[in-house]
Design a protein around this motif. Structure first.
Motif, PDB file in Angstrom:
ATOM      1  N   LEU A   1       0.807  -1.216   0.000  1.00  0.00           N
ATOM      2  CA  LEU A   1       0.000   0.000   0.000  1.00  0.00           C
ATOM      3  C   LEU A   1       0.850   1.280   0.000  1.00  0.00           C
ATOM      4  O   LEU A   1       0.686   2.107  -0.880  1.00  0.00           O
ATOM      5  N   PRO A   2       1.805   1.428   0.965  1.00  0.00           N
ATOM      6  CA  PRO A   2       2.609   2.662   0.920  1.00  0.00           C
ATOM      7  C   PRO A   2       3.505   2.766  -0.314  1.00  0.00           C
ATOM      8  O   PRO A   2       3.886   3.868  -0.699  1.00  0.00           O
ATOM      9  N   CYS A   3       3.848   1.643  -0.925  1.00  0.00           N
ATOM     10  CA  CYS A   3       4.758   1.673  -2.075  1.00  0.00           C
ATOM     11  C   CYS A   3       3.999   1.665  -3.401  1.00  0.00           C
ATOM     12  O   CYS A   3       4.625   1.710  -4.463  1.00  0.00           O
ATOM     13  N   TYR A   4       2.699   1.595  -3.344  1.00  0.00           N
ATOM     14  CA  TYR A   4       1.941   1.315  -4.563  1.00  0.00           C
ATOM     15  C   TYR A   4       2.113   2.370  -5.655  1.00  0.00           C
ATOM     16  O   TYR A   4       2.272   2.028  -6.822  1.00  0.00           O
ATOM     17  N   SER A   5       2.096   3.642  -5.269  1.00  0.00           N
ATOM     18  CA  SER A   5       2.163   4.648  -6.338  1.00  0.00           C
ATOM     19  C   SER A   5       3.521   4.593  -7.040  1.00  0.00           C
ATOM     20  O   SER A   5       3.598   4.754  -8.257  1.00  0.00           O
ATOM     21  N   TYR A   6       4.574   4.316  -6.268  1.00  0.00           N
ATOM     22  CA  TYR A   6       5.884   4.163  -6.908  1.00  0.00           C
ATOM     23  C   TYR A   6       5.918   2.917  -7.799  1.00  0.00           C
ATOM     24  O   TYR A   6       6.411   2.963  -8.927  1.00  0.00           O
ATOM     25  N   LEU A   7       5.377   1.807  -7.283  1.00  0.00           N
ATOM     26  CA  LEU A   7       5.386   0.555  -8.065  1.00  0.00           C
ATOM     27  C   LEU A   7       4.627   0.741  -9.372  1.00  0.00           C
ATOM     28  O   LEU A   7       4.945   0.142 -10.389  1.00  0.00           O
ATOM     29  N   ARG A   8       3.607   1.569  -9.316  1.00  0.00           N
ATOM     30  CA  ARG A   8       2.733   1.723 -10.463  1.00  0.00           C
ATOM     31  C   ARG A   8       3.270   2.753 -11.450  1.00  0.00           C
ATOM     32  O   ARG A   8       3.284   2.519 -12.650  1.00  0.00           O
ATOM     33  N   GLN A   9       3.702   3.893 -10.930  1.00  0.00           N
ATOM     34  CA  GLN A   9       4.058   4.953 -11.883  1.00  0.00           C
ATOM     35  C   GLN A   9       5.432   5.568 -11.653  1.00  0.00           C
ATOM     36  O   GLN A   9       5.770   6.533 -12.329  1.00  0.00           O
ATOM     37  N   GLY A  10       6.220   5.041 -10.727  1.00  0.00           N
ATOM     38  CA  GLY A  10       7.545   5.600 -10.514  1.00  0.00           C
ATOM     39  C   GLY A  10       7.470   6.915  -9.752  1.00  0.00           C
ATOM     40  O   GLY A  10       6.550   7.121  -8.977  1.00  0.00           O
ATOM     41  N   GLY A  11       8.445   7.785  -9.980  1.00  0.00           N
ATOM     42  CA  GLY A  11       8.505   9.028  -9.221  1.00  0.00           C
ATOM     43  C   GLY A  11       9.321   8.792  -7.967  1.00  0.00           C
ATOM     44  O   GLY A  11      10.189   7.926  -7.941  1.00  0.00           O
ATOM     45  N   ALA A  12       9.025   9.564  -6.929  1.00  0.00           N
ATOM     46  CA  ALA A  12       9.799   9.441  -5.695  1.00  0.00           C
ATOM     47  C   ALA A  12       9.265   8.292  -4.850  1.00  0.00           C
ATOM     48  O   ALA A  12       8.066   8.048  -4.820  1.00  0.00           O
TER      49      ALA A  12
ATOM     50  N   SER B   1       8.493   8.242   2.028  1.00  0.00           N
ATOM     51  CA  SER B   1       9.138   7.830   3.275  1.00  0.00           C
ATOM     52  C   SER B   1       8.342   6.704   3.929  1.00  0.00           C
ATOM     53  O   SER B   1       8.916   5.836   4.590  1.00  0.00           O
ATOM     54  N   GLY B   2       7.031   6.662   3.715  1.00  0.00           N
ATOM     55  CA  GLY B   2       6.214   5.561   4.242  1.00  0.00           C
ATOM     56  C   GLY B   2       6.645   4.233   3.637  1.00  0.00           C
ATOM     57  O   GLY B   2       6.728   3.212   4.325  1.00  0.00           O
ATOM     58  N   CYS B   3       6.932   4.266   2.355  1.00  0.00           N
ATOM     59  CA  CYS B   3       7.365   3.057   1.650  1.00  0.00           C
ATOM     60  C   CYS B   3       8.728   2.616   2.167  1.00  0.00           C
ATOM     61  O   CYS B   3       8.933   1.445   2.495  1.00  0.00           O
ATOM     62  N   CYS B   4       9.664   3.558   2.284  1.00  0.00           N
ATOM     63  CA  CYS B   4      10.999   3.214   2.800  1.00  0.00           C
ATOM     64  C   CYS B   4      10.902   2.686   4.227  1.00  0.00           C
ATOM     65  O   CYS B   4      11.597   1.730   4.582  1.00  0.00           O
ATOM     66  N   GLY B   5      10.050   3.293   5.029  1.00  0.00           N
ATOM     67  CA  GLY B   5       9.880   2.836   6.409  1.00  0.00           C
ATOM     68  C   GLY B   5       9.395   1.398   6.445  1.00  0.00           C
ATOM     69  O   GLY B   5       9.869   0.586   7.246  1.00  0.00           O
ATOM     70  N   ALA B   6       8.472   1.071   5.544  1.00  0.00           N
ATOM     71  CA  ALA B   6       7.930  -0.286   5.493  1.00  0.00           C
ATOM     72  C   ALA B   6       9.014  -1.289   5.095  1.00  0.00           C
ATOM     73  O   ALA B   6       9.098  -2.380   5.664  1.00  0.00           O
ATOM     74  N   VAL B   7       9.851  -0.900   4.135  1.00  0.00           N
ATOM     75  CA  VAL B   7      10.934  -1.791   3.690  1.00  0.00           C
ATOM     76  C   VAL B   7      11.940  -2.006   4.824  1.00  0.00           C
ATOM     77  O   VAL B   7      12.388  -3.123   5.076  1.00  0.00           O
ATOM     78  N   ARG B   8      12.250  -0.912   5.520  1.00  0.00           N
ATOM     79  CA  ARG B   8      13.213  -0.983   6.619  1.00  0.00           C
ATOM     80  C   ARG B   8      12.670  -1.884   7.741  1.00  0.00           C
ATOM     81  O   ARG B   8      13.378  -2.748   8.255  1.00  0.00           O
TER      82      ARG B   8
ATOM     83  N   ALA C   1      12.253  -4.004  -7.533  1.00  0.00           N
ATOM     84  CA  ALA C   1      13.628  -4.383  -7.210  1.00  0.00           C
ATOM     85  C   ALA C   1      14.470  -3.172  -6.821  1.00  0.00           C
ATOM     86  O   ALA C   1      15.458  -3.300  -6.102  1.00  0.00           O
ATOM     87  N   SER C   2      14.081  -1.991  -7.286  1.00  0.00           N
ATOM     88  CA  SER C   2      14.895  -0.798  -7.026  1.00  0.00           C
ATOM     89  C   SER C   2      14.575  -0.139  -5.686  1.00  0.00           C
ATOM     90  O   SER C   2      15.311   0.734  -5.233  1.00  0.00           O
ATOM     91  N   ILE C   3      13.478  -0.548  -5.042  1.00  0.00           N
ATOM     92  CA  ILE C   3      13.058   0.144  -3.813  1.00  0.00           C
ATOM     93  C   ILE C   3      14.097   0.059  -2.682  1.00  0.00           C
ATOM     94  O   ILE C   3      14.449   1.097  -2.116  1.00  0.00           O
TER      95      ILE C   3
ATOM     96  N   GLY D   1      17.293  -0.220  -2.705  1.00  0.00           N
ATOM     97  CA  GLY D   1      18.411   0.666  -3.022  1.00  0.00           C
ATOM     98  C   GLY D   1      18.041   2.132  -2.856  1.00  0.00           C
ATOM     99  O   GLY D   1      18.794   2.918  -2.289  1.00  0.00           O
ATOM    100  N   LYS D   2      16.858   2.496  -3.330  1.00  0.00           N
ATOM    101  CA  LYS D   2      16.431   3.892  -3.218  1.00  0.00           C
ATOM    102  C   LYS D   2      16.228   4.297  -1.768  1.00  0.00           C
ATOM    103  O   LYS D   2      16.314   5.475  -1.434  1.00  0.00           O
ATOM    104  N   CYS D   3      15.928   3.328  -0.921  1.00  0.00           N
ATOM    105  CA  CYS D   3      15.692   3.628   0.491  1.00  0.00           C
ATOM    106  C   CYS D   3      16.952   3.457   1.331  1.00  0.00           C
ATOM    107  O   CYS D   3      16.918   3.674   2.539  1.00  0.00           O
ATOM    108  N   GLY D   4      18.053   3.012   0.699  1.00  0.00           N
ATOM    109  CA  GLY D   4      19.271   2.770   1.451  1.00  0.00           C
ATOM    110  C   GLY D   4      19.166   1.567   2.378  1.00  0.00           C
ATOM    111  O   GLY D   4      19.833   1.490   3.400  1.00  0.00           O
ATOM    112  N   VAL D   5      18.284   0.629   2.026  1.00  0.00           N
ATOM    113  CA  VAL D   5      18.141  -0.595   2.818  1.00  0.00           C
ATOM    114  C   VAL D   5      18.820  -1.707   2.035  1.00  0.00           C
ATOM    115  O   VAL D   5      18.565  -1.861   0.839  1.00  0.00           O
TER     116      VAL D   5
END
Ligand code: NAG
Ligand code: NAG
Length: 122
Positions: A42-53, A56-63, A98-100, A102-106
């Protein structure tokens, strides 16, 4: 609601249904794919779908996910679960997935890819 949030809700509903069907083998305390997908997709969905930035919610979830996956079993579950993400929706771009980290520094010690053998993840 924008179309993109409606799509995200649809994906999460699909996830919850799939997990009700397939989550039986894991105990209540263990990391489950359902929880992972709900917390991450859910927090990563807009990036997964259309890219862009990446938000921080998405990075937090990955971390959180990475630090919660302490045992080999957990990591195998997380790996298999991440591999299933692109199958949730045709709108999800697997190279963006796959790029998330790296983009989050995780650092996730394997490539999120359909060709990764999750039973070799340690
Ligand atoms: C997926 O994302 C990558 C990198 O942002 C882009 O180059 C590629 O064209 C995208 N693929 C699809 C199917 O949208
Ligand atoms: C993945 O690795 C395990 C353990 O080495 C092996 O038994 C299995 O055949 C491999 N699976 C694939 C699809 O390569």
């Amino acid at each position: 609601m924008s179309n993109s949030s409606i799509d995200a809700v649809k994906v999460v509903c699909t996830v919850v249904l799939m997990c009700m069907l397939f989550s039986a083998p894991y105990t209540a305390e263990a990391i489950t794919c359902g929880k992972i997908l709900q917390d991450l997709v859910l927090p990563c969905y807009s990036y997964l779908r259309q890219g862009g930035a990446v938000t921080s919610g998405c990075c937090g979830a990955v971390r959180d996910l990475n630090s919660a996956a302490q045992t080999t079993t957990d990591r195998t579950v997380v790996c298999g679960c991440l591999q299933s993400v692109p199958r949730l929706s045709r709108e999800i771009n697997s190279s963006r997935l796959a790029s998330i980290p790296g983009k989050c520094g995780v650092s996730i010690p394997y490539k999120i890819s359909p060709s990764t053998n999750c039973s070799k993840v340690v």
